[in-house]
Write a protein that holds these residues in place. Sequence first.
Motif, PDB file in Angstrom:
ATOM      1  N   ILE A   1       0.200 -15.859  -4.480  1.00  0.00           N
ATOM      2  CA  ILE A   1       0.524 -14.717  -3.622  1.00  0.00           C
ATOM      3  C   ILE A   1      -0.494 -13.600  -3.873  1.00  0.00           C
ATOM      4  N   VAL A   2      -0.934 -12.984  -2.800  1.00  0.00           N
ATOM      5  CA  VAL A   2      -1.874 -11.862  -2.888  1.00  0.00           C
ATOM      6  C   VAL A   2      -1.089 -10.552  -2.802  1.00  0.00           C
ATOM      7  N   PHE A   3      -1.371  -9.643  -3.721  1.00  0.00           N
ATOM      8  CA  PHE A   3      -0.789  -8.298  -3.649  1.00  0.00           C
ATOM      9  C   PHE A   3      -1.884  -7.349  -3.165  1.00  0.00           C
ATOM     10  N   GLN A   4      -1.650  -6.729  -2.036  1.00  0.00           N
ATOM     11  CA  GLN A   4      -2.675  -5.927  -1.375  1.00  0.00           C
ATOM     12  C   GLN A   4      -3.203  -4.802  -2.264  1.00  0.00           C
ATOM     13  N   SER A   5      -2.320  -4.219  -3.052  1.00  0.00           N
ATOM     14  CA  SER A   5      -2.728  -3.088  -3.893  1.00  0.00           C
ATOM     15  C   SER A   5      -3.788  -3.488  -4.918  1.00  0.00           C
ATOM     16  N   HIS A   6      -3.842  -4.775  -5.269  1.00  0.00           N
ATOM     17  CA  HIS A   6      -4.826  -5.227  -6.252  1.00  0.00           C
ATOM     18  C   HIS A   6      -6.247  -5.201  -5.691  1.00  0.00           C
ATOM     19  N   ASN A   7      -6.360  -5.110  -4.368  1.00  0.00           N
ATOM     20  CA  ASN A   7      -7.672  -5.125  -3.727  1.00  0.00           C
ATOM     21  C   ASN A   7      -8.123  -3.737  -3.274  1.00  0.00           C
ATOM     22  N   ALA A   8      -7.478  -2.702  -3.796  1.00  0.00           N
ATOM     23  CA  ALA A   8      -7.726  -1.335  -3.311  1.00  0.00           C
ATOM     24  C   ALA A   8      -9.192  -0.918  -3.436  1.00  0.00           C
ATOM     25  N   LYS A   9      -9.822  -1.277  -4.536  1.00  0.00           N
ATOM     26  CA  LYS A   9     -11.224  -0.872  -4.729  1.00  0.00           C
ATOM     27  C   LYS A   9     -12.125  -1.474  -3.657  1.00  0.00           C
ATOM     28  N   LYS A  10     -11.883  -2.734  -3.321  1.00  0.00           N
ATOM     29  CA  LYS A  10     -12.658  -3.381  -2.258  1.00  0.00           C
ATOM     30  C   LYS A  10     -12.483  -2.636  -0.942  1.00  0.00           C
ATOM     31  N   HIS A  11     -11.235  -2.254  -0.665  1.00  0.00           N
ATOM     32  CA  HIS A  11     -10.940  -1.585   0.596  1.00  0.00           C
ATOM     33  C   HIS A  11     -11.653  -0.229   0.689  1.00  0.00           C
TER      34      HIS A  11
ATOM     35  N   THR B   1       0.822  -1.222   0.000  1.00  0.00           N
ATOM     36  CA  THR B   1       0.000   0.000   0.000  1.00  0.00           C
ATOM     37  C   THR B   1       0.851   1.265   0.000  1.00  0.00           C
ATOM     38  N   ASP B   2       2.075   1.167   0.506  1.00  0.00           N
ATOM     39  CA  ASP B   2       2.974   2.330   0.525  1.00  0.00           C
ATOM     40  C   ASP B   2       3.657   2.424  -0.837  1.00  0.00           C
ATOM     41  N   LYS B   3       2.987   3.084  -1.764  1.00  0.00           N
ATOM     42  CA  LYS B   3       3.453   3.111  -3.157  1.00  0.00           C
ATOM     43  C   LYS B   3       4.811   3.800  -3.309  1.00  0.00           C
TER      44      LYS B   3
ATOM     45  N   LEU C   1      -6.492  -0.052   7.085  1.00  0.00           N
ATOM     46  CA  LEU C   1      -7.745  -0.575   6.556  1.00  0.00           C
ATOM     47  C   LEU C   1      -7.514  -1.842   5.743  1.00  0.00           C
ATOM     48  N   SER C   2      -6.525  -1.808   4.869  1.00  0.00           N
ATOM     49  CA  SER C   2      -6.314  -2.905   3.923  1.00  0.00           C
ATOM     50  C   SER C   2      -5.997  -4.220   4.614  1.00  0.00           C
ATOM     51  N   VAL C   3      -5.202  -4.162   5.697  1.00  0.00           N
ATOM     52  CA  VAL C   3      -4.805  -5.389   6.373  1.00  0.00           C
ATOM     53  C   VAL C   3      -6.016  -6.107   6.960  1.00  0.00           C
ATOM     54  N   VAL C   4      -6.955  -5.344   7.497  1.00  0.00           N
ATOM     55  CA  VAL C   4      -8.161  -5.951   8.075  1.00  0.00           C
ATOM     56  C   VAL C   4      -9.036  -6.544   6.968  1.00  0.00           C
ATOM     57  N   CYS C   5      -9.233  -5.784   5.898  1.00  0.00           N
ATOM     58  CA  CYS C   5     -10.070  -6.256   4.793  1.00  0.00           C
ATOM     59  C   CYS C   5      -9.518  -7.542   4.181  1.00  0.00           C
ATOM     60  N   ASP C   6      -8.208  -7.564   3.955  1.00  0.00           N
ATOM     61  CA  ASP C   6      -7.616  -8.744   3.325  1.00  0.00           C
ATOM     62  C   ASP C   6      -7.618  -9.951   4.259  1.00  0.00           C
ATOM     63  N   ASP C   7      -7.342  -9.720   5.531  1.00  0.00           N
ATOM     64  CA  ASP C   7      -7.390 -10.844   6.474  1.00  0.00           C
ATOM     65  C   ASP C   7      -8.800 -11.441   6.535  1.00  0.00           C
TER      66      ASP C   7
ATOM     67  N   ASN D   1      -5.646  11.209  -1.636  1.00  0.00           N
ATOM     68  CA  ASN D   1      -5.459  10.851  -3.045  1.00  0.00           C
ATOM     69  C   ASN D   1      -6.277   9.622  -3.440  1.00  0.00           C
ATOM     70  N   GLY D   2      -7.034   9.090  -2.483  1.00  0.00           N
ATOM     71  CA  GLY D   2      -7.898   7.952  -2.769  1.00  0.00           C
ATOM     72  C   GLY D   2      -7.299   6.597  -2.476  1.00  0.00           C
ATOM     73  N   ASP D   3      -6.046   6.544  -2.014  1.00  0.00           N
ATOM     74  CA  ASP D   3      -5.399   5.274  -1.712  1.00  0.00           C
ATOM     75  C   ASP D   3      -5.759   4.800  -0.306  1.00  0.00           C
ATOM     76  N   PRO D   4      -6.180   3.540  -0.167  1.00  0.00           N
ATOM     77  CA  PRO D   4      -6.418   3.010   1.179  1.00  0.00           C
ATOM     78  C   PRO D   4      -5.102   2.841   1.921  1.00  0.00           C
ATOM     79  N   THR D   5      -5.129   2.960   3.229  1.00  0.00           N
ATOM     80  CA  THR D   5      -3.925   2.801   4.039  1.00  0.00           C
ATOM     81  C   THR D   5      -3.794   1.355   4.517  1.00  0.00           C
ATOM     82  N   TYR D   6      -2.620   1.049   5.004  1.00  0.00           N
ATOM     83  CA  TYR D   6      -2.358  -0.286   5.562  1.00  0.00           C
ATOM     84  C   TYR D   6      -3.387  -0.643   6.625  1.00  0.00           C
TER      85      TYR D   6
END
Length: 466
Positions: A75-85, A47-49, A181-187, A174-179
């Motif tokens: 392997i899952v790349f977290q950035s690919h799930n940004a819209k879901k987050h 997520t930290d681009k 949020l993303s870590v909880v959604c992906d888990d 800028n519309g990017d989800p942060t770690y």
Amino acid sequence: MHINQVKTRFAPSPTGVLHLGGARTALLNYLFAKQSNGKFYVRIEDTDKERSSTQNSQSIIESLQWLELTWDEEIVFQSHNAKKHINIAKHLIDAGHAYYCFKQQEENTNGSFQSDKIINPWRDALVHQFPKDKKPTIRLKVPLHGKITLDDLVQGPITIENRHLEDVVLVKSNGDPTYMLSVVCDDHDMNISHIIRGDDHISNTFLQLHIYQAMKWDIPKMAHIPLIHNPDGTKLSKRKGAIDIQEYKNAGYLPLALCNYIAKLGCGFQDREIMSIEEMIQLFRIENINKAAARIDFDKLKYVNACHIKRYPKDKLVHLILEHIDNEMVITHNTEERIHNCYDAVVKRAVLLTDLVQTTKMYLPEFTPMYSDMAKTLLEKSNITLLENATFQLKHIKDFYKPNIENTIKCLAKEHNVKLVSIAMPIRACLTGITQSPCIFEMMQIIGKLDTIKRLEQGIAYARKT
């Protein structure tokens, strides 16, 4: 969602390469999953681009492969799930658990404790109050009152009052989800049952628990393990002391030895010191992880590596030696046979795979001694006549075996009234180019009479020049 099967994950950030602490986290997740016939996943949290890189991601993956920590599924790349987050963040807003914030700064995208919460003026702002010329962040709306408890499998229950938790940023302006949020959604999406990670994540966990509760999601069981410290007690981190796992590989450590050592850092395995991966899987217990940080001991690591070299299957170790030698010298059909012949002599002395390779090279027909400074000094001061006499005697040994070789050199020393070392040390320098090596009598038998005489004559020629 109801979680039945054990599912763990290793979720590194590609802002750096994989270091020892990260490798231990991956290993413990792997051991726990395999022990429970569960699944072990790898997720790259990119997520930290600005600080993440494809090169670091690839390096992490290669390090995990070298450690033989095989993951399940892709392997899952977290950035690919940004819209879901982002959709989850909007859902939290609709449910009253998050809000748009128009502060100038996007401070604290990670969790932090405060003595008392500073109420954000945008927490309860109405839509008509929103400025039209600014892009907002989305912040978690942490309750102002009450407490939240983390029931940790290692640290025990930890409770904190909500007034000490900041309304952390979930989505940047800028519309990017942060770690956070993303870590909880992906888990949640990956049905992770157990989260095993460093105790430096504890401060984040309280805020993540609030997200789980707001979404009415099942909360995985948490185990926050103590960090690894340097020998001086300072924190092992990406910025200090945390050596890239690839450097351990290049230094000559075996992957199983490194896993064995880091598994035992701050964790009991029924007093077993040297273990296979199967034994680690069988004996690992989360409840046996200590709360205190463990200090790395590089001497102990080398000892464990030496033990694993001796236990390593011979055919596999010979293959590893051949791989390393092939990068340095031309290999002939006699090379592998010679390695097998010297195997017992070199393995018992080896600490690192690099030691093993360098010592093995001395036994090969392709080897040409390059004299060290100490070897040069020794040859320059040696009794050339005595060395020539030794060469002559060795030439005439009919059965060129260790007992005959050793007896010949001992008799020569006695005949000239000198100590055995006076002849043996110059011979060692001629044969190996150094002043320390395995038994020279056994070495001469293995490399054979022709190579022995050839190397002795080269050493004598060098001594004569000086």
